[in-house]
Design a protein around this motif. Structure first.
Motif, PDB file in Angstrom:
ATOM      1  N   ARG A  20      36.735  47.049  34.479  1.00  9.37           N
ATOM      2  CA  ARG A  20      36.162  46.491  35.711  1.00  9.37           C
ATOM      3  C   ARG A  20      36.113  47.556  36.799  1.00  9.37           C
ATOM      4  O   ARG A  20      35.117  47.658  37.537  1.00  9.37           O
ATOM      5  N   ALA A  23      33.358  49.890  36.295  1.00  9.96           N
ATOM      6  CA  ALA A  23      32.063  49.288  36.624  1.00  9.96           C
ATOM      7  C   ALA A  23      31.885  49.114  38.124  1.00  9.96           C
ATOM      8  O   ALA A  23      30.789  48.738  38.582  1.00  9.96           O
ATOM      9  N   LEU A  25      33.368  46.879  40.098  1.00 11.11           N
ATOM     10  CA  LEU A  25      33.301  45.466  40.458  1.00 11.11           C
ATOM     11  C   LEU A  25      34.647  44.968  40.963  1.00 11.11           C
ATOM     12  O   LEU A  25      35.699  45.418  40.503  1.00 11.11           O
ATOM     13  N   THR A  26      34.607  44.045  41.890  1.00 10.32           N
ATOM     14  CA  THR A  26      35.833  43.352  42.293  1.00 10.32           C
ATOM     15  C   THR A  26      36.077  42.209  41.320  1.00 10.32           C
ATOM     16  O   THR A  26      35.178  41.802  40.565  1.00 10.32           O
ATOM     17  N   VAL A  29      33.598  39.352  42.054  1.00 10.44           N
ATOM     18  CA  VAL A  29      32.230  39.576  41.572  1.00 10.44           C
ATOM     19  C   VAL A  29      32.173  39.407  40.061  1.00 10.44           C
ATOM     20  O   VAL A  29      31.246  38.786  39.517  1.00 10.44           O
ATOM     21  N   LEU A  30      33.171  39.946  39.359  1.00 17.81           N
ATOM     22  CA  LEU A  30      33.200  39.807  37.904  1.00 17.81           C
ATOM     23  C   LEU A  30      33.281  38.337  37.511  1.00 17.81           C
ATOM     24  O   LEU A  30      32.584  37.886  36.596  1.00 17.81           O
ATOM     25  N   ARG A  33      29.880  36.676  38.006  1.00 14.51           N
ATOM     26  CA  ARG A  33      28.911  37.084  36.986  1.00 14.51           C
ATOM     27  C   ARG A  33      29.223  36.453  35.624  1.00 14.51           C
ATOM     28  O   ARG A  33      28.298  36.121  34.870  1.00 14.51           O
ATOM     29  N   LEU A  63      30.471  42.768  32.340  1.00 13.86           N
ATOM     30  CA  LEU A  63      30.811  44.179  32.550  1.00 13.86           C
ATOM     31  C   LEU A  63      29.782  45.114  31.925  1.00 13.86           C
ATOM     32  O   LEU A  63      29.898  46.346  32.082  1.00 13.86           O
TER      33      LEU A  63
END
Length: 283
Positions: A20, A23, A25-26, A29-30, A33, A63
């Motif tokens: 993560r 990528a 991303l927090t 956010v993950l 998604r 991811l």
């Protein structure tokens, strides 16, 4: 929880957390998604929850992992599932029930039969407090921690890719602690949980003869282990022959239980009786 299994859960979580971060991303956010809750991402990354295959797949797609990375995290999950499912508690002051909660948290298929007390995953906080306080020599601080942990772990009921089947006798509904108001609130929770697609709740009416005389409650965690609940303690059994015997016993109880509309009608009848009892006790 057994140290080997916990180490593998921690390794899986750490790898997902690293992917993560790579990528950019927090966790929030993950989670968005992947279509899962943010607490789920946090628990998995911190080695506190075993993701289902479905959830792991969602996270991998969110991811945008390539095939080698996807294979790696799938292998890490397989290693967790292959680890001995032996549960231990290191807190000597932890009340009975902590072992069961830890075992259930990491299972993707939970099947629980109870003949006196409501299944741990269905208990309201107030009901759970009475359960923990009934243990020998309960420490108030430990009871508080245990209640909070039990309620927090019930979040697995809402996780996609998990399945929970609960079968209780009608006697469970009529064996109550506290006061009638407590049970009315508890019944509301049962009705709400029964509406979940991941949960099946069955009740064995007292008018039906049981196929086996129930001696104690037990909870099957996947097909590898069963938590046997006695009056003073809990025992985790992972012997395949004994686990198979408990699976057969659960199936026999499940066959005579009522589910769906019949279950809800029975539960509502019992609720009506508790409302009448509540009216009497408040006069």
């Amino acid at each position: 929880m057994g140290s080997e299994r916990q180490e593998r859960m921690t390794a899986l979580g750490a790898r997902l957390r690293g992917l993560r971060a790579e990528a950019g991303l927090t966790g929030a956010v993950l989670a968005q998604r992947a279509g899962v809750g943010q607490p789920t991402v946090s628990k998995i990354e911190n080695g506190r929850m075993v993701p289902s295959v479905d959830v792991l797949g969602r996270l991998s797609r969110a991811l945008d992992l390539d095939e080698p990375a996807s294979r790696e995290v799938r292998a890490l999950l397989a290693a967790v599932e292959d680890a001995p499912n032996i549960v231990e508690t290191s807190d000597d002051n932890a009340p009975d029930g902590a072992v069961l909660d830890e075992a259930v948290r990491s299972a993707r298929l939970v099947r629980s039969f109870q003949c006196v007390v409501l299944p741990a995953m269905l208990q309201s906080a107030e009901y759970a407090r009475h359960v923990f306080e009934s243990a020998p020599n309960p420490a108030p601080e430990a009871v508080g921690r245990a209640v909070a942990a039990r309620v927090e772990r019930q979040s697995v009921l809402y996780e996609p890719g998990r399945e929970s089947v609960f079968v209780v006798t009608e006697a469970v509904l009529r064996t109550w602690p506290g006061n009638p108001e407590l049970m009315l609130a508890q019944f509301d929770r049962l009705l709400a949980v029964d509406s979940l697609s991941t949960v099946r709740l069955g009740i064995i009416p007292w008018r039906r003869a049981v196929p086996v005389m129930p001696r104690h409650g037990f909870t099957l965690c996947d097909q590898r282990a069963v938590v046997v609940e006695a009056f003073r303690d809990e025992r985790v059994v992972d012997d395949s022959t004994e686990v198979a015997a408990y699976q057969e016993t659960f199936s026999r109880f499940e066959e005579i239980a009522v589910f769906g509309i019949e279950m809800r009608e029975l539960l509502i009848r019992v609720m009506h009786e508790f409302r009448e009892l509540a009216d009497v006790t408040t006069r």
